[in-house]
Design a protein around this motif. Sequence first.
Motif, PDB file in Angstrom:
ATOM      1  N   MET A 152       4.682   0.276  -8.517  1.00 36.83           N
ATOM      2  CA  MET A 152       4.842   1.652  -8.650  1.00 36.83           C
ATOM      3  C   MET A 152       4.061   2.242  -9.977  1.00 36.83           C
ATOM      4  SD  MET A 152       8.822   2.629  -7.359  1.00 36.83           S
ATOM      5  CE  MET A 152       9.414   1.441  -6.332  1.00 36.83           C
TER       6      MET A 152
ATOM      7  N   ILE B 183       0.839  -1.074  -0.214  1.00 36.57           N
ATOM      8  CA  ILE B 183      -0.088  -0.080   0.046  1.00 36.57           C
ATOM      9  C   ILE B 183       0.914   1.280  -0.226  1.00 36.57           C
ATOM     10  CG2 ILE B 183      -1.565   1.344   1.345  1.00 36.57           C
ATOM     11  CD1 ILE B 183      -3.086  -1.232   1.982  1.00 36.57           C
ATOM     12  N   VAL B 184       1.986   1.186   0.753  1.00 31.66           N
ATOM     13  CA  VAL B 184       2.984   2.401   0.713  1.00 31.66           C
ATOM     14  C   VAL B 184       3.442   2.649  -0.460  1.00 31.66           C
ATOM     15  CG1 VAL B 184       5.205   2.912   1.617  1.00 31.66           C
ATOM     16  CG2 VAL B 184       3.713   2.325   3.098  1.00 31.66           C
ATOM     17  N   THR B 185       3.627   1.744  -1.428  1.00 28.58           N
ATOM     18  CA  THR B 185       4.106   1.775  -2.767  1.00 28.58           C
ATOM     19  C   THR B 185       3.078   2.204  -3.709  1.00 28.58           C
ATOM     20  OG1 THR B 185       5.663   0.351  -2.160  1.00 28.58           O
ATOM     21  CG2 THR B 185       5.535   0.616  -4.610  1.00 28.58           C
ATOM     22  N   LEU B 186       2.024   1.274  -3.763  1.00 32.14           N
ATOM     23  CA  LEU B 186       0.804   1.660  -4.826  1.00 32.14           C
ATOM     24  C   LEU B 186       0.313   3.145  -4.674  1.00 32.14           C
ATOM     25  CD1 LEU B 186      -0.563  -0.608  -6.787  1.00 32.14           C
ATOM     26  CD2 LEU B 186      -2.543   0.116  -5.344  1.00 32.14           C
ATOM     27  N   THR B 187       0.166   3.482  -3.542  1.00 34.12           N
ATOM     28  CA  THR B 187      -0.202   4.724  -3.263  1.00 34.12           C
ATOM     29  C   THR B 187       0.662   6.068  -3.368  1.00 34.12           C
ATOM     30  OG1 THR B 187       0.159   4.666  -1.059  1.00 34.12           O
ATOM     31  CG2 THR B 187      -2.065   4.093  -1.466  1.00 34.12           C
ATOM     32  N   THR B 188       1.980   5.460  -4.011  1.00 31.70           N
ATOM     33  CA  THR B 188       2.943   6.547  -4.148  1.00 31.70           C
ATOM     34  C   THR B 188       3.544   7.215  -2.799  1.00 31.70           C
ATOM     35  OG1 THR B 188       1.877   8.483  -4.707  1.00 31.70           O
ATOM     36  CG2 THR B 188       2.276   6.686  -6.496  1.00 31.70           C
TER      37      THR B 188
ATOM     38  N   GLY C 208       5.479   5.855  -0.399  1.00 30.77           N
ATOM     39  CA  GLY C 208       6.967   5.417  -0.438  1.00 30.77           C
ATOM     40  C   GLY C 208       7.928   6.136   0.730  1.00 30.77           C
TER      41      GLY C 208
END
Lengths: 294, 294, 294, 294
Positions: free
Chosen positions: C221, C195-200, C202
């Motif tokens: 990403m 989720i941290v990655t998909l929602t950008t 990061g």
Amino acid sequence: MSEPFRPGGDGIRTRLFQIIFESDTPLAKGFDIALILVILASVLVVILDTVNHLSAAYGEWFYWLEWGFTIAFTVELLVRLVILDKPLRYLRSFYGIIDVVAILPTWLMLLLPGTQTLVIVRLLRVLRIFRVLRLMQFVGEGRLLVEALLRSWHQIFLFLFTVFLLVTLFASLVYMIEPIEAGFTSIPKAIYWAIVTLTTVGYGDIVPITPLGQAISNLVMLIGYSIIAVPTGVFSAEVIRSIRADRYSEQACPGCGHDRHEKRALYCLKCGTWLDEETPDPHLAERASGTPKD
Amino acid sequence: MSEPFRPGGDGIRTRLFQIIFESDTPLAKGFDIALILVILASVLVVILDTVNHLSAAYGEWFYWLEWGFTIAFTVELLVRLVILDKPLRYLRSFYGIIDVVAILPTWLMLLLPGTQTLVIVRLLRVLRIFRVLRLMQFVGEGRLLVEALLRSWHQIFLFLFTVFLLVTLFASLVYMIEPIEAGFTSIPKAIYWAIVTLTTVGYGDIVPITPLGQAISNLVMLIGYSIIAVPTGVFSAEVIRSIRADRYSEQACPGCGHDRHEKRALYCLKCGTWLDEETPDPHLAERASGTPKD
Amino acid sequence: MSEPFRPGGDGIRTRLFQIIFESDTPLAKGFDIALILVILASVLVVILDTVNHLSAAYGEWFYWLEWGFTIAFTVELLVRLVILDKPLRYLRSFYGIIDVVAILPTWLMLLLPGTQTLVIVRLLRVLRIFRVLRLMQFVGEGRLLVEALLRSWHQIFLFLFTVFLLVTLFASLVYMIEPIEAGFTSIPKAIYWAIVTLTTVGYGDIVPITPLGQAISNLVMLIGYSIIAVPTGVFSAEVIRSIRADRYSEQACPGCGHDRHEKRALYCLKCGTWLDEETPDPHLAERASGTPKD
Amino acid sequence: MSEPFRPGGDGIRTRLFQIIFESDTPLAKGFDIALILVILASVLVVILDTVNHLSAAYGEWFYWLEWGFTIAFTVELLVRLVILDKPLRYLRSFYGIIDVVAILPTWLMLLLPGTQTLVIVRLLRVLRIFRVLRLMQFVGEGRLLVEALLRSWHQIFLFLFTVFLLVTLFASLVYMIEPIEAGFTSIPKAIYWAIVTLTTVGYGDIVPITPLGQAISNLVMLIGYSIIAVPTGVFSAEVIRSIRADRYSEQACPGCGHDRHEKRALYCLKCGTWLDEETPDPHLAERASGTPKD
């Protein structure tokens, strides 16, 4: 795309021209697809060659593959030059330069033995990825996007200038507030932080540590989060406009020559002439007797 | 832009006014472009002067360049004041204040010797970047964006208030859940974390370490990722409305009542009726006798 | 907003009702604005009270301010209850509950001496920020947004479900690939990373360290960067539809009662009846004799 | 959805078919909802089973729950196969394969005792989340989105290709500029950094440390921040087009030629003409005699 280099009669040259420069025959399409795959493979080799353990294990393979690609591209370029009536003009065009750049580094490594170690020369080979662009241009779908981008260019420039202005001001402010230890050692560094923050990238390598700096940081984040709406809104509107432009007919008015009529128009909006030249105007008699309101 | 300070007859003042305050002659455009470049160069010097190794190497150069810019801007301001009929009113306007702020810090450093070390005074010079705004206003493309922004102002304010509400609630929640070691030492700190997360910036300097905290974090991220659609949607709709309102007239055809004519239309595209009810149709006679082509 | 609690005749109660529950007189608007400011100030005190050094320095002030706000809100609630004809029904409504929650924690601290240390009880006071919502509802601009959100609810739910599906699959994949040292100790942890990655967002607190994990990361990403277009596109379309809904008249057809006509409609699209009851139908005679085409 | 496996007469099979494969009776809807809940619960168990302390405490529970789900899904699959006339064709369809994949890993663990430790086999059970897709397809709201995605597919592909091109070029550039210590040890690593930056994820695990590298980083961020407008704009335009295409008919009025009627219109909104040229107007007589209200 109208190639200004099209050769004259000569059978073989014309057929090769159709295969290599055009893309409307099955053979030409096959050539295009093969070329794209070879270009991507050659770029992949350049990329993988920089990975130490792959380079150690497969360096020899990469070396010979590289020569294979270079020789193939060189032959292809020579064929292109032989086919064309004005080869020099092609060499000075964007695609001609890219074709040369794609093969030059490898040949240079041969001619100037020491260059093999020059990383920069080797990496120039990555530029051959631009060769794919030539083949992309046959894909008509991109034109709509490029048109929309060009039409929204002014607004996007203004947007970027506003971003630049905000970034400079907030960077100067945070540079004043934050202590040196936080990493804000100069305004260019603070500008780097401001862009990292405003674009919502958020590396976290330089972050404010004072409460006031964090408050300004919050403001920059909220601004960045909100103003992303501007380029998106402008571009959405332009794409919608492009799609709608399909609504306009290309036919000119037989009366006054005006040529931007909506497709649903029956009469010219400039001179009132009946646009359909093949059928008579149904309201002609009516109008002849005066305005319809009479 | 209507300048309220326009001078009377006097030849030279009027010509200088046209060059400095307006932008429709080649000379005036040249002056504008030169001024933008000088302003950007002067801001660049302020920025680079904060980089230690550049300041050590080129400090002298920066010092004299700064004086060159200050003297140029001072002369320019004086000329502006001499040209105008109401110079004091100009000094109290936004651009007048910016013009003064642009030169004041450097002169202050001369008058009050100790000030040279005051970082804040020196950084005030960055504000001269606002001088570029005056020249941006001649670019008409920005007006559409500003109008769209103003019209969506209420909705964007509501959006920001909702963001603020969510941020406060989630920050309080995570502040309760996470241990002090995670860095959530106070609600303002937790608000900083919540904004970093909701805006998808994600520095990573403060992150939740408990599973529950990470679950709430996930929720905040998904909310942030989704509600970005709100300002974007609102602004897109406004830009589209602006573009459309520009093109279509609201007037209906007096002949058939059709009511979606482009503003440039003179005749109804459905029945060919002359749309302007107040003047006679110039082509009436011509059309009555048959199609114009005959 | 139609208040179901409106009192009967009684002069003072009616006037107080207008001031406290409505917002169309100057006095009522003044009361609303004052109330918003007091609510925000009281929330600010709760937030600042969690900052250690502020709490140490101004703890006493915060304590008395808190009591001031609590007494003011209590008096306000009592007045509301006295004014209304059905005070119990108000207490069970959303705003009634919020009003009680806003004052309860402070009174609890008095009644149960030990509670003062209970952080959770004290933080419940943050919930009084919801009191502002009552006053927001008078702002009509929000309705358009809420309507658009409700109409796009189904699509946004589908979008979130798709996101959840992608996140679960990629999280399981990376959990298999990455070593424990990278921090992927369980699938829930990997879901947090996804989720941290998909929602950008990061954060960078958990990142893949194997080449394959980084390749999957790249894919996640790019997916996250692209599919943000989905909620944005859906919501933009809904806002545009909402704006366009202004195009529909609220008038019903005098013939068949159908009531969603575009404002430009002259005839009912369901039964062909002339919609303007005040003028005669100009085509009546024509149609009476058969279809217009005859 | 037209199931190609629908059974013939046989009473019980037909009723079971309606419950399991369709969703238009209350019983069938209840079955669908129960099935979704069971599938999500079974995926949740797989996920929680990877958390060490949960697995230690509730491992036994998870084991028996897993067997419960597997037996339930196996029975369900057998019933599906018995009902259908062409069970083998179903097994080869997408949903048939997913149904098998959902139960296979657990049965494999029984048949091949050693497999229980094979993490990969156990994680395959996560794939049963795809079973939910079958039930999602009954939700009609998704069709609009999928259609819009398919229509914008070409443009999104072009967009991704452009992103890939930019990423390769900037990655090669930064790989040349940055020292090894910054973490840019190969071009694939630099591509990972470029994607992290361009998509605004910004982990911060690899960041440029030279001023030139940071300047290029700034450029990549600004590009990433701006071009997100492209997929968003394209998709917004497609959703708007989908919604609009749903509403307006392309047919013109036989009476006045007006051509923007909603599909549900029976009469022209401009002249009241009956739009369906193939059937007579049911209200003709009525309207001929005056307004219907008389």
